[in-house]
Write an enzyme that holds these catalytic residues in place. Structure first.
Site, PDB file in Angstrom:
ATOM      1  N   HIS A 104      34.837  57.555  31.017  1.00 43.89           N
ATOM      2  CA  HIS A 104      35.002  57.194  32.432  1.00 43.89           C
ATOM      3  C   HIS A 104      35.872  58.247  33.131  1.00 43.89           C
ATOM      4  CE1 HIS A 104      35.406  54.083  35.678  1.00 43.89           C
ATOM      5  NE2 HIS A 104      36.625  54.586  35.822  1.00 43.89           N
ATOM      6  N   MET A 124      39.555  61.260  42.346  1.00 48.13           N
ATOM      7  CA  MET A 124      40.375  60.770  43.471  1.00 48.13           C
ATOM      8  C   MET A 124      40.649  61.912  44.451  1.00 48.13           C
ATOM      9  SD  MET A 124      43.163  58.439  41.465  1.00 48.13           S
ATOM     10  CE  MET A 124      42.702  57.414  40.070  1.00 48.13           C
ATOM     11  N   MET A 157      36.539  57.693  43.711  1.00 47.63           N
ATOM     12  CA  MET A 157      37.474  57.068  44.645  1.00 47.63           C
ATOM     13  C   MET A 157      37.745  58.079  45.744  1.00 47.63           C
ATOM     14  SD  MET A 157      39.746  55.189  41.753  1.00 47.63           S
ATOM     15  CE  MET A 157      39.006  56.259  40.532  1.00 47.63           C
ATOM     16  N   MET A 161      37.030  46.232  40.533  1.00 46.55           N
ATOM     17  CA  MET A 161      38.377  46.773  40.330  1.00 46.55           C
ATOM     18  C   MET A 161      39.336  45.605  40.135  1.00 46.55           C
ATOM     19  SD  MET A 161      38.333  50.043  40.228  1.00 46.55           S
ATOM     20  CE  MET A 161      40.107  50.068  39.963  1.00 46.55           C
ATOM     21  N   GLY A 206      43.812  53.857  42.160  1.00 50.25           N
ATOM     22  CA  GLY A 206      44.654  55.025  42.453  1.00 50.25           C
ATOM     23  C   GLY A 206      45.487  55.475  41.270  1.00 50.25           C
ATOM     24  N   PHE A 207      45.834  54.543  40.414  1.00 47.20           N
ATOM     25  CA  PHE A 207      46.746  54.878  39.312  1.00 47.20           C
ATOM     26  C   PHE A 207      46.380  54.105  38.049  1.00 47.20           C
ATOM     27  CE2 PHE A 207      48.884  55.208  43.364  1.00 47.20           C
ATOM     28  CZ  PHE A 207      49.356  56.508  43.325  1.00 47.20           C
ATOM     29  N   GLY A 208      46.693  54.731  36.913  1.00 47.45           N
ATOM     30  CA  GLY A 208      46.549  54.023  35.653  1.00 47.45           C
ATOM     31  C   GLY A 208      47.788  53.187  35.382  1.00 47.45           C
ATOM     32  N   GLY A 244      40.790  48.448  35.350  1.00 44.27           N
ATOM     33  CA  GLY A 244      42.180  48.307  35.792  1.00 44.27           C
ATOM     34  C   GLY A 244      42.920  47.246  35.007  1.00 44.27           C
ATOM     35  N   GLY A 245      43.884  47.698  34.219  1.00 46.27           N
ATOM     36  CA  GLY A 245      44.695  46.744  33.459  1.00 46.27           C
ATOM     37  C   GLY A 245      43.932  46.022  32.361  1.00 46.27           C
ATOM     38  N   GLY A 261      42.139  52.628  30.381  1.00 50.00           N
ATOM     39  CA  GLY A 261      42.830  53.914  30.358  1.00 50.00           C
ATOM     40  C   GLY A 261      44.041  53.860  29.450  1.00 50.00           C
ATOM     41  N   SER A 262      45.158  53.379  30.008  1.00 45.29           N
ATOM     42  CA  SER A 262      46.414  53.394  29.243  1.00 45.29           C
ATOM     43  C   SER A 262      46.331  52.534  27.982  1.00 45.29           C
ATOM     44  CB  SER A 262      47.577  52.945  30.129  1.00 45.29           C
ATOM     45  OG  SER A 262      47.254  51.753  30.804  1.00 45.29           O
TER      46      SER A 262
HETATM   47  C1  DX5 Z   1      42.357  53.211  38.603  1.00 42.06           C
HETATM   48  C2  DX5 Z   1      41.200  53.820  37.866  1.00 42.06           C
HETATM   49  C3  DX5 Z   1      41.109  53.322  36.489  1.00 42.06           C
HETATM   50  C4  DX5 Z   1      42.325  53.609  35.655  1.00 42.06           C
HETATM   51  C5  DX5 Z   1      42.539  52.429  34.779  1.00 42.06           C
HETATM   52  O1  DX5 Z   1      42.305  53.521  39.923  1.00 42.06           O
HETATM   53  O2  DX5 Z   1      39.983  53.561  38.503  1.00 42.06           O
HETATM   54  O3  DX5 Z   1      39.928  53.777  35.826  1.00 42.06           O
HETATM   55  O4  DX5 Z   1      42.233  54.757  34.880  1.00 42.06           O
HETATM   56  O5  DX5 Z   1      43.706  52.619  34.091  1.00 42.06           O
HETATM   57  P1  DX5 Z   1      44.380  51.440  33.261  1.00 42.06           P
HETATM   58  O6  DX5 Z   1      43.371  51.025  32.248  1.00 42.06           O
HETATM   59  O7  DX5 Z   1      45.575  52.110  32.671  1.00 42.06           O
HETATM   60  O8  DX5 Z   1      44.708  50.364  34.241  1.00 42.06           O
HETATM   61 ZN    ZN Z   2      38.101  54.031  37.258  1.00 43.16          ZN
END
Ligand code: DX5
Ligand code: ZN
Length: 230
Positions: A31, A35, A66, A135, A140-142, A174-175, A195-196
């Site tokens: 993925h 941004m 995004m 979402m 915007g952020f991980g 997300g999360g 992601g994280s």
């Molecule tokens: C957030 C991104 C996600 C992000 C998810 O804006 O679209 O793809 O990487 O990160 P996590 O899994 O850490 O929430």
């Molecule tokens: Zn994403």
């Protein structure tokens, strides 16, 4: 269930190695979070980076845009080798035209919904959709906290798709972690973006196994998921 690790949390200095490690660990999707600093308050990478890594990896490239007015860059992402292009419904004024153009360029077409956008926003374009991305954080952020209301949204979307006979996949982003993966797939999620909760817990093969153990497939026959599993 398809696990799509978000490279936003990977080592940007070693993306080639990270992609190889994903493949070695049995992952089939990657993925990409693109941004632009306008649609979301963060800037990442664009077509040149994806094009370069495309030469190194056979993974299914799931590209999440995004960016404002994504219609300006569809051909660039097609040329870069995106397999699936996901645009935000909030960012594309003529969503129907944008989705048709994505398919015309030979990619799978996806639409993403911010937490504040209702599922009904994709109701009129279901015929042109291969995937809907819910979402579960504000993009915007991980590393943000999962918004629990997203579970209801997954369920409503699954109901809508069933009612309309749509085979579009449901993705959540997300999360997402092994703690909520089970409930998400039970409500109807087919693709989990992490992601994280993925990259910060190597080795990747074990982390993949943890997600799979937590989230048995939400659909009866995952191989029928539109041929999206390479
Ligand atoms: C957030 C991104 C996600 C992000 C998810 O804006 O679209 O793809 O990487 O990160 P996590 O899994 O850490 O929430
Ligand atoms: Zn994403």
């Amino acid at each position: 269930m398809i696990l799509s690790p978000s490279l936003l949390s990977a080592d940007f200095g070693n993306l080639e190695r990270e992609l190889a490690a994903l493949r070695q660990a049995g992952l089939s999707w990657a993925h990409w979070d693109v941004m632009d600093g306008m649609f979301v308050p963060n800037i990442t990478f664009g077509p040149p980076i994806i094009r370069r890594l495309r030469r190194e990896s056979p993974l299914f490239f799931d590209v999440h845009l995004m960016i404002e007015a994504p219609e300006r860059y569809l051909a660039d992402f097609a040329a870069a080798g995106a397999d699936l292009l996901v645009v935000h419904v909030e960012a594309s004024r003529h969503l129907d035209r944008t989705l048709r153009e994505i398919r015309r360029l030979g990619m799978r077409a996806g639409a993403a919904l911010n937490p504040s956008t209702p599922v009904s926003a994709v109701e009129e374009v279901l015929d042109t959709l291969d995937l809907v991305l819910i979402m579960s954080v504000n993009p915007g952020f991980g590393g943000q906290t999962f918004l629990p209301r997203s579970l209801d949204k997954v369920r409503s979307l699954a109901e809508l798709l069933r009612r309309r006979g749509s085979a579009a996949l449901i993705a959540v982003d997300g999360g997402v972690d092994p703690g909520n993966a089970g409930e998400l797939t039970r409500q109807g999620a087919d693709v989990l973006v992490a992601g994280s909760a993925f990259f910060h817990f190597p080795p990747y093969a074990e982390r993949r196994a943890a997600f799979i153990a937590a989230a048995p497939s939400g659909r009866a026959d995952p191989s029928a998921l539109f041929g999206l599993i390479p």
